[in-house]
Design a protein around this motif. Structure first.
Motif, PDB file in Angstrom:
ATOM      1  N   ARG A 135     -10.078  -0.755  -2.212  1.00  0.00           N
ATOM      2  CA  ARG A 135      -8.483  -1.124  -1.980  1.00  0.00           C
ATOM      3  C   ARG A 135      -7.967   0.130  -1.336  1.00  0.00           C
ATOM      4  NH1 ARG A 135      -5.242  -2.837  -6.281  1.00  0.00           N
ATOM      5  NH2 ARG A 135      -6.570  -2.213  -7.864  1.00  0.00           N
TER       6      ARG A 135
ATOM      7  N   ASP B 113      -3.399   4.108   1.370  1.00  0.00           N
ATOM      8  CA  ASP B 113      -3.710   4.630   2.606  1.00  0.00           C
ATOM      9  C   ASP B 113      -3.842   6.214   2.888  1.00  0.00           C
ATOM     10  OD1 ASP B 113      -3.949   2.205   3.857  1.00  0.00           O
ATOM     11  OD2 ASP B 113      -1.647   1.955   3.639  1.00  0.00           O
TER      12      ASP B 113
ATOM     13  N   GLU C 153       2.524  -0.881   4.652  1.00  0.00           N
ATOM     14  CA  GLU C 153       1.946   0.580   3.886  1.00  0.00           C
ATOM     15  C   GLU C 153       3.296   1.331   4.060  1.00  0.00           C
ATOM     16  OE1 GLU C 153      -1.139   2.095   6.357  1.00  0.00           O
ATOM     17  OE2 GLU C 153       0.093   2.181   8.210  1.00  0.00           O
TER      18      GLU C 153
ATOM     19  N   HIS D  97       0.832  -1.273   0.084  1.00  0.00           N
ATOM     20  CA  HIS D  97      -0.007  -0.003  -0.012  1.00  0.00           C
ATOM     21  C   HIS D  97       0.828   1.253   0.183  1.00  0.00           C
ATOM     22  CE1 HIS D  97      -3.959  -2.000   1.707  1.00  0.00           C
ATOM     23  NE2 HIS D  97      -3.385  -2.640   0.940  1.00  0.00           N
TER      24      HIS D  97
ATOM     25  N   GLY E 258      -2.992  -0.875  -3.136  1.00  0.00           N
ATOM     26  CA  GLY E 258      -3.945   0.030  -2.209  1.00  0.00           C
ATOM     27  C   GLY E 258      -3.283   1.348  -2.110  1.00  0.00           C
TER      28      GLY E 258
ATOM     29  N   ASN F  84      -2.933  -5.376   8.352  1.00  0.00           N
ATOM     30  CA  ASN F  84      -1.960  -4.537   7.828  1.00  0.00           C
ATOM     31  C   ASN F  84      -0.798  -4.205   8.794  1.00  0.00           C
ATOM     32  OD1 ASN F  84      -0.340  -1.831   7.593  1.00  0.00           O
ATOM     33  ND2 ASN F  84      -2.344  -1.144   6.474  1.00  0.00           N
TER      34      ASN F  84
END
Ligand SMILES: *Cc1c(COP(=O)(O)O)cnc(C)c1O
Length: 410
Positions: A105, A86, A284, A63, A84, A240
């Motif tokens: 996503r 964030d 992420e 992400h 994806g 995550n």
């Protein structure tokens, strides 16, 4: 003379002119119309993404935390290359959707989400990373009112932190997430309240260059996710694992080698606790993906001497590149990598210079007593590592100077 951080290895020159994305710095400035200019090379970003994919287990989602750099053309390019986004505000929600990212996503973290932001996110179908019980209650009420089932994960304030991080986001009392000993109860309440529970968001730190510390934190994160999931009694669709991959900004920083992290995750994924065997996992990242891809180009307005010290005054400053001035998340001011873009690689002059911005404040110092080739009015200064937390993380309105220009290359 004070040292500078290392120039990222992806940069070269042609006839003494720094190249960004294959173009000479001076022609980029001409094309853009003026300095200051942020130039981002998408090929450098794509190479970082490739390095990530090569090192990490195939099942791991990547992400992009768009607060690192939300420049619209960059976001559009990123949307096709990561799994994806964030986001951390209603404004970033609009940017993420405009970039074409599938709402399923997108996940939305950040304390202090307003009701209108929650509503827009629930309506769009993005996952809310809940930061509190109150946010959970408001989400359920808004979902009922607009006839939409909220998609929610619980952000956990872990009972550990990522050792050696530039910014600590977990461990101890924090405004982020729900304390680990309350997280399972919130997830259970959201499931019972009719929400679509998406899993856990556990972010323990940022800007870390120690692979061992990241490996330890990820192991602790997986163990915590398993313990909480057992308490809920449901397999989380997504865990995550946070991020924290750092960049070498400063003298002595050694770039992070992510390969051992991938090896450790491979092993961890092969022996997951039972409750997590059906879960997907994500990391992420913000700065690690985009930071090295950006160069801030600013023109020398003046060269002056005060009591034996030479000051190079440029038309940019901390209003565009706050981090390079040392006023964004650092305790001790140290020098970012800086170069004379139009004499890139030339031998340094005998005496150091101090590069200052055009703002009328002593904190607008971009390079302190650094070695540069002889500098003249009109020269172009390049500040590296400007791809993350630059244009959008600096106080552009301060002192009424123009906004920087931005361009995406590659
Ligand atoms: C800021 C932030 C990130 C990105 O941090 P980087 O240091 O840029 O990688 C990721 N996740 C969360 C929750 C954040 O707040």
């Amino acid at each position: 003379m004070k040292p500078m951080g290392p120039i990222p290895p992806w940069f070269a020159a042609e006839e003494g002119m720094l190249l960004v994305g294959g173009y000479g710095a001076a022609s980029l400035v001409d094309e853009a119309g003026d300095t200051p200019l942020f130039a981002y090379d998408m090929d450098i970003v794509a190479a970082q993404i490739r390095r990530f994919r090569e090192a990490m287990p195939a099942a791991l989602h990547l992400h992009y935390a768009i607060k690192a750099n939300p420049y619209a053309p960059l976001l559009t390019a990123m949307a096709g290359q990561v799994d994806g986004f964030d986001i951390a505000s209603g404004g970033e929600l609009e940017m993420a959707l405009a970039a074409g990212m599938d709402p399923a996503r997108i996940s939305f973290a950040g304390p202090g989400k307003r009701n209108d932001e929650l509503e827009a996110a629930i309506f769009a179908g993005v996952t809310l990373n809940l930061e509190s019980e109150g946010e959970g209650r408001r989400s359920l009420a808004i979902g009922q009112r607009i006839g939409k089932i909220p998609r929610v994960a619980v952000r956990v304030n872990p009972d550990f932190d990522l050792k050696g991080s530039g910014m600590r986001m977990g461990g101890g009392a924090k405004p982020f997430g729900v304390d680990a000993d309350h997280a399972a109860a919130l997830a259970r309440a959201m499931i019972d309240g009719g929400a679509d529970w998406r899993g856990w968001h556990i972010f323990a730190g940022s800007q870390n260059l120690d692979a061992m510390a990241i490996i330890e934190t990820q192991a602790a994160t997986i163990a915590l996710a398993a313990r909480l999931s057992d308490a809920v009694g449901v397999t989380p669709p997504l865990v995550n694992l946070g991020g924290g991959f750092g960049l070498a900004y400063f003298p002595g920083d050694v770039p992070l080698d992510i390969r051992p992290i991938g090896v450790a995750l491979d092993t961890a994924f092969e022996s997951l606790p039972d409750i997590l065997t059906g879960s997907a996992f994500a990391i992420e990242l913000g700065r690690w993906l985009v930071g090295e891809a950006g160069v801030y180009l600013t023109r020398v307005i003046d060269v002056k001497v005060s009591q034996g010290e030479t000051f190079v005054v440029v038309d940019g400053g901390l209003h565009h590149q706050l981090a390079a001035s040392g006023n964004f998340g650092t305790v001790v001011r140290r020098n970012y990598p800086i170069a004379l873009a139009n004499h890139f690689g030339a031998a340094p002059a005998a005496d150091p210079v101090t590069v200052v911005g055009c703002l009328c404040t002593p904190i607008d110092r971009l390079g302190d007593k650094i070695a540069l080739p002889p500098v003249q009015e009109g020269d172009l200064i390049a500040i590296f590592l400007a791809g993350a937390y630059g244009a959008s993380a600096s106080p552009a309105a301060f002192l009424g100077h123009p906004s920087p220009r931005e361009v995406l290359l590659g």
